[in-house]
Write an enzyme that holds these catalytic residues in place. Structure first.
Site, PDB file in Angstrom:
ATOM      1  N   GLY A 347     -29.440 -31.169   3.901  1.00 23.46           N
ATOM      2  CA  GLY A 347     -28.534 -31.666   2.879  1.00 23.46           C
ATOM      3  C   GLY A 347     -27.646 -30.017   2.879  1.00 23.46           C
ATOM      4  N   GLY A 370     -34.799 -34.705   3.753  1.00 20.81           N
ATOM      5  CA  GLY A 370     -36.665 -34.904   3.835  1.00 20.81           C
ATOM      6  C   GLY A 370     -36.565 -36.476   4.945  1.00 20.81           C
TER       7      GLY A 370
HETATM    8  P1  ADP Z   1     -30.795 -27.952   5.770  1.00 20.91           P
HETATM    9  O1  ADP Z   1     -30.620 -29.155   4.826  1.00 20.91           O
HETATM   10  O2  ADP Z   1     -29.405 -28.554   6.004  1.00 20.91           O
HETATM   11  O3  ADP Z   1     -32.012 -28.790   5.897  1.00 20.91           O
HETATM   12  P2  ADP Z   1     -32.476 -25.988   5.397  1.00 20.91           P
HETATM   13  O4  ADP Z   1     -32.834 -26.035   4.397  1.00 20.91           O
HETATM   14  O5  ADP Z   1     -33.631 -25.639   6.238  1.00 20.91           O
HETATM   15  O6  ADP Z   1     -31.230 -26.631   6.054  1.00 20.91           O
HETATM   16  O7  ADP Z   1     -31.500 -24.431   5.390  1.00 20.91           O
HETATM   17  C1  ADP Z   1     -30.558 -23.984   5.590  1.00 20.91           C
HETATM   18  C2  ADP Z   1     -30.799 -22.555   4.220  1.00 20.91           C
HETATM   19  O8  ADP Z   1     -30.803 -21.476   5.288  1.00 20.91           O
HETATM   20  C3  ADP Z   1     -28.969 -22.311   3.819  1.00 20.91           C
HETATM   21  O9  ADP Z   1     -29.800 -21.686   2.491  1.00 20.91           O
HETATM   22  C4  ADP Z   1     -29.741 -20.693   4.574  1.00 20.91           C
HETATM   23  O10 ADP Z   1     -28.795 -19.717   3.054  1.00 20.91           O
HETATM   24  C5  ADP Z   1     -30.509 -20.497   5.507  1.00 20.91           C
HETATM   25  N1  ADP Z   1     -30.313 -19.159   5.934  1.00 20.91           N
HETATM   26  C6  ADP Z   1     -29.167 -19.440   7.803  1.00 20.91           C
HETATM   27  N2  ADP Z   1     -29.845 -18.718   8.338  1.00 20.91           N
HETATM   28  C7  ADP Z   1     -30.432 -17.856   7.380  1.00 20.91           C
HETATM   29  C8  ADP Z   1     -30.756 -16.417   7.992  1.00 20.91           C
HETATM   30  N3  ADP Z   1     -30.465 -16.030   9.148  1.00 20.91           N
HETATM   31  N4  ADP Z   1     -31.303 -16.068   6.968  1.00 20.91           N
HETATM   32  C9  ADP Z   1     -31.926 -16.337   6.226  1.00 20.91           C
HETATM   33  N5  ADP Z   1     -31.459 -17.369   5.209  1.00 20.91           N
HETATM   34  C10 ADP Z   1     -30.848 -17.905   6.261  1.00 20.91           C
HETATM   35 MG    MG Z   2     -32.141 -27.569   2.619  1.00 25.38          MG
END
Ligand code: ADP
Ligand code: MG
Length: 390
Positions: A347, A370
């Site tokens: 997402g 998910g």
């Molecule tokens: P997705 O929804 O695409 O699967 P995630 O939910 O796993 O992605 O991760 C997204 C979050 O990760 C974002 O809110 C982003 O701010 C956070 N994020 C990315 N890099 C870092 C970092 N270095 N430290 C803390 N948070 C991070």
């Molecule tokens: Mg996410």
């Protein structure tokens, strides 16, 4: 896809129950982002054109088995009606005599949207009686809710026990793209992983390592790997309990695993924090890693330049703060340039790519968060398993 789709079944003059993923963000009582509604339109339009009467079911948010006025499907019905250019009948429950009557009244070419399924706790419990009651409304079941396919809930894996069950066009498209990448990728196959939580994605790392030519890790996830290799990462987000596993993966993966060699650090977790770029062995005590650095962008870019298949899940940094979005933006730009099958899952990653305005340069942006992760872990999704084989 080796599962039957709406094109493999005769729906003319029949009532068809369609599980869609209308779990959309709302703001001030209206749909704030209708991407998921639009994504279901091809299936809905096809069924209507074929002369079916369409009954739509979905969950919205997490009402935990209780009626929540702010999570009713009415805004969704309004938006869907606009997009379809025809009336969408909405009822205020998903089971019971009123719903039955509304379904019975429905003619070919008409659309009925039932109330939020999760107002009944039976939905999440995969209660057979609840599933049977939903199934009794129709003659055929279609699942077009890829985003919910990883949930063994009544409307996803319960209903197919009672009706002929096939996939919709969105389901088919998602499985075809993800399947192409995972089952028969054109090489080099490069995966990019990032985001916040490593424990959510460790299964993805393990499954992908057996398939990819390179695995690029950035975002918060990289911190745990860096720390596992002995680097000081200051106040960075780290999952201590995942350190042993990270060490194991580093040892097993060898050269295929590519970690950042420079990072952008901040003196606070804030949009306006002081920021500087440092090598991974120079993170100052008290600072935290919030993005990958320009050298890392180049390093990742070299691997991506040759790639023929790319799967990306997880932003490279805290892209919500513009100051720490550069790594994520640069990777999106790189993917937009290369001649490869590019698949975006997750997402937040999808949101980040849309923010950059490069969404239409990607081969596929998954509507499932998910569900996409479960697929990337190599798991069979219950909502897919329940459909009839071709
Ligand atoms: P997705 O929804 O695409 O699967 P995630 O939910 O796993 O992605 O991760 C997204 C979050 O990760 C974002 O809110 C982003 O701010 C956070 N994020 C990315 N890099 C870092 C970092 N270095 N430290 C803390 N948070 C991070
Ligand atoms: Mg996410």
């Amino acid at each position: 896809m080796d599962k039957k789709t709406v094109e493999d079944i005769d729906v003319k003059g029949k009532r068809v129950l369609v599980r869609v993923d209308f779990n959309v963000p709302l703001a001030r009582g209206e749909v704030a982002d209708d991407t998921r509604i639009r994504a279901a339109l091809p299936t809905i339009r096809y069924l209507l054109n074929q002369g079916a009467a369409v009954i739509l079911i979905s969950h919205l948010g997490r009402p935990k088995g209780e009626v929540r006025e702010d999570l009713r499907m009415d805004p969704v019905a309004r938006r869907l009606s606009e997009l379809l250019g025809q009336e969408v009948v909405k009822v205020d429950d998903s089971t019971g005599p009123e719903v039955k009557a509304a379904a019975a009244r429905l003619n070919s070419g008409q659309v009925l949207l039932l109330e939020n399924l999760r107002f009944h706790k039976e939905e999440r419990e995969n209660d057979p009686a609840f599933a049977a009651e939903l199934a009794a409304l129709a003659k055929i079941y279609v699942n077009d809710a890829f985003g919910a396919a990883h949930r063994a809930h009544a409307s996803v894996s319960g209903v197919p026990a009672y009706l002929p069950a096939v996939g919709g066009f969105l389901m088919e498209k998602e499985l075809n793209f993800l399947g192409a990448a995972l089952e028969r990728p054109e090489h080099p196959f490069v995966a990019i992983l990032g985001g916040a939580k490593i424990s959510d994605k460790i299964g993805v790392v393990e499954n992908l390592l057996s398939k990819v030519d390179a695995l690029l890790i950035g975002g918060g996830m990289a911190n745990t790997f860096l720390k596992a290799q002995g680097y000081e990462v200051g106040e960075s987000l780290v999952e201590e309990e995942s350190l042993p596993l990270a060490r194991e993966i580093v040892a097993k993966a060898g050269k295929r695993l590519v970690l950042p060699n420079d990072v952008v650090v901040a003196d606070a977790f804030q949009a306006q924090a002081r920021a500087k770029t440092v090598s991974v062995d120079e993170v100052p005590p008290g600072w935290r890693i919030l993005d990958i650095g320009p050298q890392t962008v180049r390093l990742f870019g070299e691997r991506l330049a040759l790639a023929k298949t790319v799967v990306w899940n997880g932003p490279m940094g805290v892209f919500e703060f513009p100051r720490f979005a550069q790594g994520t933006v640069a990777i999106a730009q790189k993917l937009a340039q290369i001649e490869a099958l590019t698949i975006i899952g997750g997402g937040d990653t999808a949101a980040a790519v849309r923010q950059t305005g490069l969404a239409d340069k990607m081969s596929h942006i998954s509507t499932g968060g998910g569900a996409c992760l479960e697929f990337l872990k190599g798991k069979t999704l219950p909502g897919v398993a329940a459909l009839e084989d071709k």
